[in-house]
Design an enzyme around this catalytic site. Structure first.
Site: not given
Length: 636
Positions: A327, A370, A383
């Site tokens: 991420s 989310h 997300c």
């Protein structure tokens, strides 16, 4: 008539007498000159010609220069020279070498490897150039050699220098080590000093990258040696020129602090950079090794242990360790989509917990999803579904271009040998390496830093620095200054603005991404909200920005999801890597940090606290780094 003949006879007799006198005088002169010359040769110049006699000779030998020293930015020594007693041997083109080596083996216990090496060196030696028998001799070994000197023709004790690394393992991957000159080291170099058996050559780290500056220039000594190669006396000496000294950007106290934080985990790496200058203030890769082992001569068993260690202590993970960035790559996807105008700052994308692509489900890390998020919120809560869709819209080509601008997929200007470019995948790369065309699912994986994408901790630090400094192409730097021993080793003047070229990114887009990273730590949506407080629970006295990341090592199957198998239940080597990147202070960024803990499972809970503490320590040390320490260095 008779009188006439008698007169002629007298004239001839006088002529003969004069000629005899001239010849006799010439002979006397020649004999005198010969006697004088013999006197000159045998009496006046007897010492000179005795030296040049068959049983003696004069050798001209190169003197290895003193290797340049390496210091930290505060003036602490990182690589120095120390005196070293060593046994040297000479041989006339290898004559008698076998017997000599056997005698040395009996006295010193050389072993088969050293015996083979010594025989080879003696046979290769030119002009009776001494070769190394053994270095770092103890007093007992010196005494044994001196006692047996009459039986060891051509062997003598020499006082040389060897490399010493005061910080040991702490700086092993940065400083590297030196070793014997190998054939591949000579490529492109014609320095005759490299032919000396006593010469050492940089093999890793700064020792290698600055080899030509640290080595210096050779001197020469003219010595008189006897028939067995033993030095009788020194006739003339020309000192060499020592190598340049080097001042590195590393803050040794910060390096030590970082190492203490990382050593709690089995394996990992941390890089700290100045986002304005690119100075690398700390670079830690654990576990490390003791470079002094190589300086004194590493044994085969020690070398084998290092190579077979599964944690790869010889591997500088900061520049050569390649990992999926997870991420932490989402800022690249966000900037690519924003710059391509396929999303805008207010675009909201849904996250039901997964996206379907054909028959394949691409899950978000949060079960249930989310909901609807914009780009700032998506960075804060990390997300996955938002970035699946953003990557689909941007496409692999735009993402690859943005990634290259931010430092991925290429070797930096740091200069350390062994740096990996890792892998920023493209359509062409996949076709060439895998033999298949790029698929939409590949873009989904790339959008969250998985799939074919890999990066080094250094690249993650570079990306974070370029985002933090407003989009300038800052390059990492390890060298503050270099100078000869007679010159002042002083750092450049401090800078408050980048001098690197601009990446020409939209400032609004950069600010949106930076705000998302601020919210990661400081918003209720953030995945690292706990990092607003230090380890004792106290709120930090500064605000910083960050991004957590968790990189899959093993793909989680649907069956494993259903069974609820956790990372902690997997073997260590199959657990996810934990990543964290951050910069601070948030309002005026100055420092960037990248952390990777191998198989640490979760970025926010494992790598995040390390990044927070390291960044806090870096900011706390800021004033002393700029001025103090240089005075200490100058006084040495």
């Amino acid at each position: 008539m008779t009188k006439h003949f008698r007169k002629g006879d007298g004239e001839r007799s006088g002529l003969f007498t004069r000629r005899a006198l001239l010849l006799g005088g010439a002979q006397v002169g020649l004999l005198a000159a010969l006697a004088g010359r013999l006197y000159q040769l045998q009496v006046v110049e007897t010492e000179r010609f005795a030296t040049l006699a068959d049983e003696n000779r004069i050798n001209l030998r190169l003197l290895p220069p003193s290797r340049g020293l390496i210091f930290s930015r505060g003036g602490e020594p990182l690589a120095v020279n120390r005196n070293n007693f060593r046994a040297m041997a000479t041989s006339d083109r290898g004559r008698g070498a076998d017997l000599l080596v056997e005698r040395l083996d009996q006295i010193l216990g050389l072993g088969e490897a050293d015996k083979t090496r010594l025989l080879r060196d003696l046979r290769r030696s030119r002009n009776s150039q001494p070769v190394v028998v053994r270095e770092n001799l103890g007093w007992e070994e010196v005494a044994r050699l001196e006692f047996n000197a009459p039986d060891l023709p051509g062997v003598f004790i020499d006082l040389g220098q060897s490399r010493d690394y005061p910080e040991g393992e702490l700086m092993s991957h940065i400083i590297g080590y030196t070793g014997r000159v190998a054939d591949e080291d000579l490529a492109g170099r014609d320095d005759p000093v490299l032919s000396l058996p006593t010469m050492r050559f940089g093999k890793k780290g700064v020792e290698r990258s600055l080899e030509d500056d640290l080595r210096g220039r050779a001197g020469a000594v003219q010595v008189e040696v006897n028939a067995v190669g033993r030095v009788v006396r020194e006739l003339d000496r020309t000192e060499g020129q020592p190598g340049d000294n080097a001042l590195l950007t590393i803050d040794i106290d910060l390096q030590r602090f970082v190492a203490e934080k990382v050593k709690e985990h089995q394996s990992g790496s941390v890089v700290v950079m100045d986002v304005i200058t690119g100075d690398v203030l700390a670079m830690v890769s654990t576990p490390g090794f003791d470079p002094s082992t190589f300086a004194r001569g590493i044994s085969q068993s020690e070398w084998r242990d290092l190579l077979e260690n599964p944690e790869r202590p010889l591997h500088n993970k900061a520049i050569a360790g390649v990992y999926p960035p997870g991420s932490t790559y989402k800022m690249v996807t966000a900037l690519a989509a924003l710059e391509a105008k396929v999303i805008d700052p207010w675009t909201r994308l849904p996250c039901p917990g997964f996206l379907e692509l054909g028959s394949i489900k691409f899950h978000c890390w949060l079960k249930g999803g989310h909901g609807s998020t914009n780009v700032t919120e998506a960075i804060a809560c990390s997300c996955d579904c938002f970035f699946y869709e953003a990557s689909r819209r941007a496409g692999v080509d735009r993402m690859a271009d943005m990634a290259n601008r931010l430092g991925f997929g290429r070797v930096s200007d740091l200069g350390l040998p062994g740096e990996s470019s890792a892998n920023q995948p493209t359509r062409a790369w996949k076709q060439e390496k895998v033999g298949k065309p790029w698929q939409p699912g590949d873009s989904f994986n790339l959008g969250i830093g998985q799939g074919f994408m890999t990066a080094t901790p250094l690249q993650l630090a570079i990306m974070t620095a370029r985002i933090a400094n407003g989009g300038y192409e800052v390059q990492p730097n390890l060298l503050l200054a270099k100078a000869t021993p007679r010159e002042e080793l002083a750092p450049p003047a401090p800078r408050d603005k980048p001098t690197a070229p601009s990446l020409r990114l939209n400032p609004q887009h950069l600010q949106i991404v930076r705000q998302g990273m601020v919210d990661v730590v400081n918003s209720s949506l953030g995945t690292a909200g706990a990092l607003r407080r230090d380890a004792s629970g106290k709120l930090l006295d500064f605000t910083f920005a960050g991004k957590t990341g968790t990189a899959q090592v093993k793909r989680i199957t649907e069956r494993e999801r259903e069974l609820g198998i956790t990372q902690a239940q997997l073997p260590w080597h199959l657990r996810h890597h934990a990543l964290f990147v951050c910069f601070g202070p948030a309002d005026k960024p100055r420092y960037a940090c990248a952390v990777i803990i191998e198989h640490g499972m979760a970025g926010g809970t494992t790598a995040g606290p390390i990044g927070r503490d390291v960044l806090a320590e870096t900011i706390k040390r800021d004033p002393s780094r700029r001025t103090d320490g240089f005075k200490k260095m100058a006084s040495r």
